[in-house]
Design a protein around this motif. Structure first.
Motif, PDB file in Angstrom:
ATOM      1  N   LYS A  77       4.719  -5.193 -12.186  1.00  0.00           N
ATOM      2  CA  LYS A  77       4.210  -6.002 -12.471  1.00  0.00           C
ATOM      3  C   LYS A  77       3.972  -6.844 -13.634  1.00  0.00           C
ATOM      4  N   GLU A  97       0.020  -4.743   6.477  1.00  0.00           N
ATOM      5  CA  GLU A  97      -0.440  -3.809   5.358  1.00  0.00           C
ATOM      6  C   GLU A  97       0.478  -3.801   4.531  1.00  0.00           C
ATOM      7  N   LEU A 100       0.658  -6.309   1.352  1.00  0.00           N
ATOM      8  CA  LEU A 100      -1.310  -6.269   1.991  1.00  0.00           C
ATOM      9  C   LEU A 100      -0.493  -5.191   0.482  1.00  0.00           C
ATOM     10  N   LEU A 101      -0.126  -4.546   0.499  1.00  0.00           N
ATOM     11  CA  LEU A 101      -0.119  -3.718  -0.667  1.00  0.00           C
ATOM     12  C   LEU A 101       0.440  -4.110  -2.243  1.00  0.00           C
ATOM     13  N   GLY A 102       1.361  -4.956  -1.254  1.00  0.00           N
ATOM     14  CA  GLY A 102       2.225  -5.472  -2.712  1.00  0.00           C
ATOM     15  C   GLY A 102       1.606  -6.554  -3.374  1.00  0.00           C
ATOM     16  N   LEU A 104      -1.983  -6.202  -3.020  1.00  0.00           N
ATOM     17  CA  LEU A 104      -2.864  -5.518  -4.097  1.00  0.00           C
ATOM     18  C   LEU A 104      -2.671  -4.892  -5.600  1.00  0.00           C
ATOM     19  N   PHE A 105      -1.116  -4.325  -5.485  1.00  0.00           N
ATOM     20  CA  PHE A 105      -1.117  -3.517  -6.647  1.00  0.00           C
ATOM     21  C   PHE A 105       0.795  -3.990  -7.296  1.00  0.00           C
ATOM     22  N   GLY A 106       1.028  -5.178  -6.421  1.00  0.00           N
ATOM     23  CA  GLY A 106       2.425  -5.652  -7.593  1.00  0.00           C
ATOM     24  C   GLY A 106       2.093  -6.764  -9.017  1.00  0.00           C
ATOM     25  N   VAL A 111      -6.653  -8.205  -8.215  1.00  0.00           N
ATOM     26  CA  VAL A 111      -7.316  -8.937  -7.223  1.00  0.00           C
ATOM     27  C   VAL A 111      -7.916  -8.398  -6.119  1.00  0.00           C
ATOM     28  N   SER A 112      -9.189  -9.093  -5.497  1.00  0.00           N
ATOM     29  CA  SER A 112     -10.145  -8.761  -4.353  1.00  0.00           C
ATOM     30  C   SER A 112      -9.297  -8.641  -3.730  1.00  0.00           C
ATOM     31  N   VAL A 113      -9.587  -7.460  -2.219  1.00  0.00           N
ATOM     32  CA  VAL A 113      -8.894  -7.363  -0.665  1.00  0.00           C
ATOM     33  C   VAL A 113      -9.318  -8.373  -0.399  1.00  0.00           C
ATOM     34  N   THR A 156       4.263  -9.834  -4.738  1.00  0.00           N
ATOM     35  CA  THR A 156       3.731  -9.042  -5.697  1.00  0.00           C
ATOM     36  C   THR A 156       4.726 -10.519  -6.985  1.00  0.00           C
TER      37      THR A 156
ATOM     38  N   ARG B 176      -8.283   0.319  -1.337  1.00  0.00           N
ATOM     39  CA  ARG B 176      -6.663  -0.053  -1.732  1.00  0.00           C
ATOM     40  C   ARG B 176      -5.890   1.121  -1.835  1.00  0.00           C
ATOM     41  N   MET B 179      -4.938   3.373   1.336  1.00  0.00           N
ATOM     42  CA  MET B 179      -3.964   2.918   1.785  1.00  0.00           C
ATOM     43  C   MET B 179      -1.895   2.743   0.096  1.00  0.00           C
ATOM     44  N   ALA B 180      -2.297   2.988  -0.556  1.00  0.00           N
ATOM     45  CA  ALA B 180      -1.170   3.188  -1.710  1.00  0.00           C
ATOM     46  C   ALA B 180      -0.471   4.320  -1.356  1.00  0.00           C
ATOM     47  N   SER B 183       0.962   4.353   1.899  1.00  0.00           N
ATOM     48  CA  SER B 183       2.609   4.149   1.452  1.00  0.00           C
ATOM     49  C   SER B 183       3.680   4.994   0.232  1.00  0.00           C
ATOM     50  N   HIS B 193       7.858   0.093  -6.140  1.00  0.00           N
ATOM     51  CA  HIS B 193       8.813  -1.356  -7.024  1.00  0.00           C
ATOM     52  C   HIS B 193       7.648  -1.463  -6.704  1.00  0.00           C
ATOM     53  N   ILE B 194       6.845  -1.587  -5.404  1.00  0.00           N
ATOM     54  CA  ILE B 194       5.843  -3.416  -5.160  1.00  0.00           C
ATOM     55  C   ILE B 194       4.778  -2.920  -6.342  1.00  0.00           C
ATOM     56  N   GLY B 195       4.564  -2.194  -7.172  1.00  0.00           N
ATOM     57  CA  GLY B 195       3.249  -1.721  -8.924  1.00  0.00           C
ATOM     58  C   GLY B 195       2.778  -0.662  -8.392  1.00  0.00           C
ATOM     59  N   VAL B 196       2.814   0.650  -7.214  1.00  0.00           N
ATOM     60  CA  VAL B 196       1.711   1.457  -7.327  1.00  0.00           C
ATOM     61  C   VAL B 196       2.643   2.447  -8.082  1.00  0.00           C
TER      62      VAL B 196
END
Lengths: 239, 318
Positions: A77, A97, A100-102, A104-106, A111-113, A156, B176, B179-180, B183, B193-196
């Motif tokens: 982050k 996906e 997308l995960l990167g 959303l979470f990175g 952020v909005s979907v 990310t 979300r 989905m996480a 993952s 490593h991608i922020g989860v």
């Protein structure tokens, strides 16, 4: 101020020093290569930087802030992303996906979907995977899985990208494409620190190269300097 | 073509849900007493299995803790049932399970694979024997009587818990975080490593799934009237959800639900018709399912669906 710096970074596995008192720095906008024979501690060093492992000693700073021992998700982050030597995609999830995960979470803030989906779509376009966006990641070829990992890391929004053997196992054409991709990522203002065995690639795109051997830094300099260094030649070819 | 199919589904699902809801809400008015009790049992297993699947389905962490939370719910009911109104008892049971799961999850969700399964099972035994020691030492009893509640009320409470669970599961899956969670099951290191925030997400989801199990325990206790630690913390309530989920197919959320419905009905039928052979028959059904249905009932349905559509294509091809 370097974007990434390490002082005396050390990691013991039992009695073995996999990484021993390594000092390094990466400047903003550079492409820095990390090379060394197998077992030199390159991937371990990356694991220490990304938070997968905690150093036994030493300090690592990212953009001036100490990140030693922070959890991987925190480091991500802050703007430091990576890819893996053995690809680690989410095998049963669609390509889209994965990226997308990167997105959303990175990032540091939510952020909005919808916005994340736009970014993911653009990144798939960038790495050339738009055509397979609905395919499960496990069904991709190796080169495409590596591209997917790259897109996921880019999603990310990193300042610094660690690439662990992006080009291993690729054929010459694919290596050329990967090199071009790396150059384009740098042109977007993202700093790159990369482990690579493909010498042609590392010599031509790196601004600077760090050489590890048995966990110790034995050389550092421009590709020219490293290629002609006596110690490096000895390590690679034997005395 | 895809869009047309999607639209049809969008119309169907809410309509079916409404019909099902109306059916289940009015059922006690015209159905036999036995049917009401049978449906309550089935609903209980669906709650146990569905809750288990919220966490273990996507993450692949096999939890054997359901019996611990189920037992906590049962004991909440036994202790508070006389003094507090039923809704309060149910809510306290859910909250207690949530808090215990949060604590245990924070401690143990770093454990992977079989170690996590072992620990969660140990938790069931730990609470059971702690309680036994406490009861003998301080209250001087072994078991407790639970306030009796009529079957229709139990039925309604169980269906409200079930409906809340399904809604929660649906919302998690759509978000979300769903989905996480997946993952994490696919590759935990990459997810981190991608922020989860993998530990937080695992712990909170584990705790949420425990709420419904605790609530189900609290209401079921009122049907059993007498409980002791052996009844309340019966390890069967840990294994059943896992078996039912495997039987139905873990991959999708519908699988565990379907598995629980069929399995619970099967159990009930076998136990009444063949009380002596029931465990034997049960075992045989289970072995057949594991050997021939690796992806459970849902997997079987998918294979059949594929065959039918292939046949159709073959016809149009001619």
């Amino acid at each position: 101020m370097p974007i990434l710096e390490g002082e005396g970074v050390t990691k013991y596995f039992g009695g073995l020093a996999a990484v021993s008192r390594v000092d390094f720095h990466v400047e903003q906008g550079e492409i820095v290569g990390l090379i060394g024979p197998n077992g030199a501690g390159k991937t371990t060093l990356f694991n220490l930087i990304s938070g997968a492992l905690t150093p036994s000693a030493g300090v690592i700073r990212f953009q001036g802030r100490e990140i030693t021992g922070l959890k991987p998700h925190r480091i991500c982050k802050m703007g430091l992303a990576r890819t893996f030597q053995s690809v680690k995609v989410f095998p049963n999830m669609p390509v889209f996906e994965n990226v997308l995960l990167g997105a959303l979470f990175g990032k540091p803030d939510g952020v909005s979907v919808a916005h994340a989906a736009e970014e993911a779509t653009a990144l798939l376009e960038f790495v050339g995977l738009s055509a397979v966006r609905s395919t499960p990641a496990k069904d991709l070829t190796l080169v495409n899985q590596k591209r997917l990992e790259l897109a996921r890391a880019l999603a990310t929004r990193p300042q610094l990208l660690l690439l662990d053997e992006l080009m291993a196992g690729l054929n010459p054409t694919e290596v050329g494409q990967a090199m071009e991709l790396v150059a384009r990522i740098r042109d977007q203002g993202i700093t790159i620190f990369m482990i690579e065995h493909v010498m042609k690639a590392i010599m031509s795109i790196c601004d600077r190269i760090i050489v590890l051997h048995h966990g110790v830094k034995i050389a550092e300099g421009t590709p020219q300097e490293v290629a002609t260094s006596k110690t490096v030649i000895e390590v690679y070819l034997g005395e | 073509m895809d869009i047309a199919r999607l639209d049809l589904r969008k119309m169907w699902t809410p309509a079916l849900l409404l019909i099902a809801l109306a059916l289940f809400a009015t059922l006690p008015l015209y159905a036999s007493r036995y049917l009401v009790i049978l449906l309550t049992s089935i609903a209980m297993y669906v709650v146990l299995t569905g809750s288990w699947a919220i966490f273990s389905g996507p993450t692949g962490y096999i939890s054997l803790a359901p019996a611990a939370f189920f037992g906590l719910g049962i004991y909440t009911s036994a202790v508070l049932g006389r003094t507090s109104p039923l809704p309060a008892v149910i809510l306290v049971a859910g909250l207690a399970s949530f808090l215990v799961a949060l604590f245990v999850g924070a401690l143990t969700l770093r454990l992977k694979g079989i170690y996590f399964a072992m620990f969660t099972f140990g938790l069931v035994e730990l609470i059971k024997y702690f309680l036994l020691w406490y009861e003998v030492e301080f209250t001087g009893t072994r078991g407790r009587f639970v306030v009796v509640v009529d079957n229709t009320t139990i039925y309604y409470v169980m269906f409200i818990i079930l409906a809340t669970l399904l809604l929660t599961a649906y919302l998690i899956r759509r978000s979300r975080f769903g989905m996480a969670l997946q993952s994490i099951g696919e590759c935990e290191e990459a997810a981190a490593h991608i922020g989860v925030n993998v530990n937080l997400l695992k712990t909170v989801t584990f705790a949420i799934s425990a709420i419904f199990i605790g609530m189900a325990g609290a209401i079921m206790a009122t049907r059993w009237t007498y409980v002791d630690p052996y009844i309340a913390f019966n390890p069967l309530f840990s294994f059943m959800p896992v078996l039912m989920a495997i039987f139905g197919g873990i991959g999708r959320f519908g699988g565990p639900i379907l598995g629980a419905v069929v399995f619970a009905y099967l159990e009930e039928t076998l136990i009444t018709r063949f009380p002596y052979y029931y465990m034997l028959l049960f075992g045989i059904v289970l072995i057949i399912a594991v050997v021939y249905l690796p992806n459970g009932l849902v997997g079987l349905a998918q294979i059949l669906q594929k065959r039918i559509s292939e046949r159709r294509h073959a016809h149009t091809g001619r």
